[in-house]
Structure formats: structure tokens, C-alpha cells
Design a protein around this motif. Structure first.
Motif, mmCIF file in Angstrom:
data_model
loop_
_atom_site.group_PDB
_atom_site.id
_atom_site.type_symbol
_atom_site.label_atom_id
_atom_site.label_comp_id
_atom_site.label_asym_id
_atom_site.label_seq_id
_atom_site.Cartn_x
_atom_site.Cartn_y
_atom_site.Cartn_z
ATOM 1 N N GLN A 171 0.828 -1.206 0.000
ATOM 2 C CA GLN A 171 0.000 0.000 0.000
ATOM 3 C C GLN A 171 0.865 1.259 0.000
ATOM 4 N N ALA A 172 1.945 1.231 0.792
ATOM 5 C CA ALA A 172 2.860 2.382 0.810
ATOM 6 C C ALA A 172 3.507 2.561 -0.560
ATOM 7 N N LEU A 173 3.915 1.445 -1.174
ATOM 8 C CA LEU A 173 4.514 1.508 -2.506
ATOM 9 C C LEU A 173 3.552 2.142 -3.502
ATOM 10 N N ASP A 174 2.313 1.685 -3.498
ATOM 11 C CA ASP A 174 1.337 2.207 -4.455
ATOM 12 C C ASP A 174 1.022 3.672 -4.186
ATOM 13 N N SER A 175 1.014 4.069 -2.912
ATOM 14 C CA SER A 175 0.714 5.467 -2.589
ATOM 15 C C SER A 175 1.832 6.403 -3.051
ATOM 16 N N ALA A 176 3.038 5.857 -3.242
ATOM 17 C CA ALA A 176 4.176 6.678 -3.659
ATOM 18 C C ALA A 176 4.199 6.937 -5.152
ATOM 19 N N ARG A 177 3.342 6.272 -5.903
ATOM 20 C CA ARG A 177 3.440 6.361 -7.359
ATOM 21 C C ARG A 177 3.167 7.761 -7.906
ATOM 22 N N ASP A 178 2.434 8.582 -7.134
ATOM 23 C CA ASP A 178 2.172 9.929 -7.640
ATOM 24 C C ASP A 178 3.121 10.961 -7.040
ATOM 25 N N ALA A 179 4.225 10.509 -6.424
ATOM 26 C CA ALA A 179 5.222 11.447 -5.913
ATOM 27 C C ALA A 179 5.841 12.221 -7.087
ATOM 28 N N ASP A 180 6.363 13.394 -6.774
ATOM 29 C CA ASP A 180 6.918 14.260 -7.808
ATOM 30 C C ASP A 180 8.368 13.935 -8.136
ATOM 31 N N LEU A 181 9.111 13.458 -7.140
ATOM 32 C CA LEU A 181 10.540 13.195 -7.314
ATOM 33 C C LEU A 181 10.909 11.890 -6.626
ATOM 34 N N PHE A 182 11.641 11.059 -7.353
ATOM 35 C CA PHE A 182 12.228 9.857 -6.778
ATOM 36 C C PHE A 182 13.740 10.041 -6.839
ATOM 37 N N LEU A 183 14.332 10.277 -5.684
ATOM 38 C CA LEU A 183 15.763 10.586 -5.608
ATOM 39 C C LEU A 183 16.518 9.296 -5.308
ATOM 40 N N CYS A 184 17.175 8.765 -6.308
ATOM 41 C CA CYS A 184 17.893 7.496 -6.194
ATOM 42 C C CYS A 184 19.336 7.759 -5.804
ATOM 43 N N MET A 185 19.809 7.045 -4.782
ATOM 44 C CA MET A 185 21.168 7.244 -4.301
ATOM 45 C C MET A 185 22.183 6.363 -5.020
ATOM 46 N N ILE A 186 21.698 5.453 -5.847
ATOM 47 C CA ILE A 186 22.574 4.583 -6.640
ATOM 48 C C ILE A 186 21.927 4.359 -8.009
ATOM 49 N N ASP A 187 22.719 4.005 -8.992
ATOM 50 C CA ASP A 187 22.184 3.729 -10.324
ATOM 51 C C ASP A 187 21.210 2.559 -10.302
ATOM 52 N N ALA A 188 21.511 1.538 -9.503
ATOM 53 C CA ALA A 188 20.653 0.360 -9.440
ATOM 54 C C ALA A 188 19.260 0.701 -8.941
ATOM 55 N N ALA A 189 19.131 1.747 -8.119
ATOM 56 C CA ALA A 189 17.812 2.146 -7.630
ATOM 57 C C ALA A 189 16.941 2.647 -8.776
ATOM 58 N N ARG A 190 17.541 3.366 -9.709
ATOM 59 C CA ARG A 190 16.772 3.819 -10.881
ATOM 60 C C ARG A 190 16.270 2.609 -11.675
ATOM 61 N N ASN A 191 17.139 1.624 -11.890
ATOM 62 C CA ASN A 191 16.731 0.428 -12.631
ATOM 63 C C ASN A 191 15.594 -0.285 -11.922
ATOM 64 N N HIS A 192 15.690 -0.379 -10.608
ATOM 65 C CA HIS A 192 14.649 -1.055 -9.822
ATOM 66 C C HIS A 192 13.318 -0.318 -9.949
ATOM 67 N N PHE B 45 7.716 2.855 -12.431
ATOM 68 C CA PHE B 45 7.751 4.269 -12.081
ATOM 69 C C PHE B 45 8.268 5.080 -13.269
ATOM 70 N N PRO B 46 7.775 6.308 -13.459
ATOM 71 C CA PRO B 46 8.144 7.096 -14.640
ATOM 72 C C PRO B 46 9.564 7.638 -14.553
ATOM 73 N N ASP B 47 10.326 7.417 -15.610
ATOM 74 C CA ASP B 47 11.729 7.807 -15.608
ATOM 75 C C ASP B 47 11.903 9.323 -15.519
ATOM 76 N N HIS B 48 10.943 10.099 -16.034
ATOM 77 C CA HIS B 48 11.125 11.551 -16.064
ATOM 78 C C HIS B 48 11.047 12.174 -14.667
ATOM 79 N N ARG B 49 10.597 11.404 -13.668
ATOM 80 C CA ARG B 49 10.567 11.912 -12.292
ATOM 81 C C ARG B 49 11.691 11.316 -11.433
ATOM 82 N N ILE B 50 12.570 10.569 -12.040
ATOM 83 C CA ILE B 50 13.665 9.918 -11.319
ATOM 84 C C ILE B 50 14.959 10.706 -11.539
#
Length: 353
Positions: free
Chosen positions: A117-138, A144-149
Motif C-alpha cells: 500500500q505504501a509503494l502504491d501510494s508513492a506512485r504519484d510522488a513528484d521526485l524519486f531521488l535514487c542514491m545509486i544507479d541500481a535504484a533507478r533500474n529497480h 515508475f516514470p523515468d522523467h521523475r527519477i
């Protein structure tokens, strides 16, 4: 919004170092940095450690007026505070950011309510700040939309974590990490027994705390092991320990829901100008790059790599110098915090007419 088990000098601290940014933190412990602290308690269904405190709700969020803030930021997609933040900001102008290190595309926690439920609620977040490249791939693998990552690698304070004026000639290995099975202190202890057959004067200094502390205490009680327990240290204590060591070593191994993501201790050691020897696990190759050494999860392989480093001073110095140079170029704290700020500003700019 912090988690109950969030460690100091990490995500909250980095955000407080973003230029032209004021941070208010709902946190159990007073955070390090120029941060307005709102002391907050947590509701936790169970007391034991579960995925960095993700199974917990922070109290007091509803008392914070959304009109006072531009962003609400939480750690990890599956944490319950991420779901809280999504509900709290709904209907307001507040943007939401989620910071993530997750590198498992098929993270099993994502299948378990209420994490899903927490995962699904995060889908409309504005920014996903990944601390590693692998997080973007995940994230892309999970729809999740790449343009917000945005990917911004973590930084290290290269003024605190700095090489010693004179590198040590003593064969001292440092383990600085939680004393837990997934970080491999038991493997390192086994490897050091083999190392001392080749380098009898080799020592292991262990900094940290955790469920395997007793294992280290028993080893340290025997003078013949060359093991010393330094305990829990602050940032300056860790920096001093690393700068006066010959090699840094850990031995992470995966669990059913975790694999090594990056490892801040790796870049702290490299900033101090010493080589790293560790086991290959998850995506720690993003932090530990050649000429540092990644080996299989095997005490003999660890021992062989450690003996090579401990008996070749010139090799150690070359690797240490290369490590220091890369940390300044790629992981300087002030630079990386500014890049974090740029990620937030970039999303804001997209919404402007």
C-alpha cells in the motif's frame, strides 16, 4: 519525515546541506545539521528491527500545516511514513519526494501489505531521488516514470575523512559497520585467523555495534587473535580510525529482502586514502571500484586479498591515492548535496508555466 531507526549524518543531513533549503524534521532523535527538529514518537506494530524501521508511523504529522512547506520527503518506497506523507499532502500544493537506495527489482516486501500500500501510494510522488544507479533500474522495473527519477550518488565529507599525514606501516585492518550477519563480521574474523598465519602481527580493529558484538568481544578477549573492539564511534572517531589503518574490510552477504546497496563506509575509507577489500554483494561495485578488491563470499579469498595488501606497502599507497582522488572528484559532500538540491529544483522548474 524520518524513520525511527534512521542513522545520523545521512539523508536528513544531506538535505540540510542543499543550498537555499530549510529542513524541518519529524524525528525521534535530534538530527545532525542545521535542521528544525520536531521531536516525534512512532507507532510500531512490533519492536524488532524490520527493514530500517519501515513498519512504523510517525506521530504529529497531522499537526504540521501543509501551507508552511514546499516539499515532504521520506525514505524508501515501502516505508509506512511514505504512505503517510502521500495522504498528508493530498489536496495541497506540497510536492512529495521519496529517497531510495533499493536495488532489488523484485523486493519481496512489495508483495506484503501494508508495504504494498505504501509503494502504491508513492506512485504519484513528484521526485524519486535514487542514491545509486541500481535504484533507478529497480524503479523503472516497477513501473515508475523515468522523467521523475534523478540519481545523485552520496557524498562524504572529505575534510573530516582525510588521509593521515603519514600513512601507517602497521598491518592494521579496520571493520567499521553494524555487527550483524549481513555485514559479515564473522567472515572477517575467520579471514583474519588465516591472515595471521602469513602476517603474524596483523591486527583487526572493529568499530560498530549489533547482534554479533558478543562474537567480537570473545575474540578480543584472546590476545592471540589480534582483535580489538573500538565500539561505537562518531564521525570523527571513525575518520581517525580509518586514516590510521592499512586496509578497510567487510564481508556483506544477502538476506531474503536485502542485498548490499552501496555502503557509505566504503567511500569513507577511500576518502581516508586506504584500499578496500570486501565481498562482492548486490551493487556494492558502485562504491568499490578497481583497483580495490571484490572477492567471493569466502574467508580464504578475503584472507588472500588482505595478505596482498598488508604485505605490499607501495600497492597500498597507490590504491589509497587513487581512492582519495576519486572521492574528491565524484563524492565530495558539498558537491553532491548541491546536486541533490538541483534535482529538487529541476522538478520544480518543470511545473512552471
Amino acid at each position: 519525515m524520518s524513520l525511527p531507526d534512521q542513522r545520523p549524518r545521512r539523508e536528513l543531513y544531506w538535505m540540510s546541506r542543499m543550498p537555499h533549503t530549510d529542513v524541518t524534521a519529524l524525528a525521534a532523535q535530534e538530527p545532525v545539521g542545521d535542521i528544525t527538529w520536531v521531536p516525534s514518537s512512532y507507532r510500531r506494530p512490533v519492536k524488532r528491527f524490520i527493514e530500517a524501521g519501515a513498519l512504523a508511523w510517525v506521530n504529529g504529522l497531522e499537526e504540521q500545516p501543509p501551507a508552511s512547506y514546499d516539499w515532504v520527503t521520506t525514505l524508501e518506497l515501502c516505508s509506512l511514513v511514505t504512505g503517510q506523507a502521500s495522504r498528508w499532502r493530498r489536496g495541497s500544493r506540497v510536492r512529495q519526494a521519496v529517497v531510495t537506495w533499493e536495488n532489488l527489482s523484485h523486493q519481496p516486501l512489495y508483495r506484503i501489505p501494508p508495504y504494498k500500500q505504501a509503494l502504491d501510494s508513492a506512485r504519484d510522488a513528484d521526485l524519486f531521488l535514487c542514491m545509486i544507479d541500481a535504484a533507478r533500474n529497480h524503479m523503472i522495473d516497477n513501473g515508475f516514470p523515468d522523467h521523475r527519477i534523478r540519481v545523485v550518488k552520496p557524498g562524504v565529507d572529505t575534510r573530516v575523512f582525510t588521509p593521515a599525514a603519514e600513512p601507517t606501516d602497521d598491518p592494521v585492518v579496520v571493520f567499521c559497520s553494524p555487527l550483524a550477519p549481513n555485514k559479515g563480521i564473522d567472515r572477517v574474523l575467520d579471514a583474519m585467523r588465516l591472515v595471521r598465519k602469513r602476517v603474524p602481527e596483523a591486527e583487526l580493529v572493529v568499530a560498530g555495534n549489533g547482534p554479533l558484538r558478543g562474537l567480537v568481544e570473545r575474540a578480543a578477549a584472546d590476545p592471540g587473535t589480534g582483535v580489538r573492539l573500538a565500539g561505537q564511534l562518531d564521525a570523527h572517531g571513525v575518520a581517525d580510525l580509518l586514516a590510521n589503518a592499512a586496509v578497510f574490510c567487510t564481508a556483506p552477504r544477502p538476506t531474503w529482502k536485502w542485498t548490499e546497496q552501496f555502503g557509505l563506509a566504503y567511500i569513507e575509507a577511500q576518502a581516508c586514502g586506504i584500499p578496500v577489500v570486501t565481498t562482492r554483494c548486490g551493487t556494492n561495485d558502485e562504491a568499490v571500484q578497481p583497483p580495490n578488491v571484490l572477492v567471493e563470499d569466502d574467508p580464504e579469498a578475503l584472507a588472500a586479498a588482505l595478505v596482498t595488501q598488508l604485505t605490499d606497502r607501495d600497492l597500498r599507497l597507490r590504491i589509497g591515492a587513487a581512492n582519495r582522488e576519486r572521492m574528491i572528484a565524484e563524492h565530495d559532500l558539498a558537491t553532491q548535496c548541491a546536486r541533490m538540491g538541483e534535482a529538487f529544483a529541476d522538478i520544480e522548474a518543470q511545473d512552471r508555466p
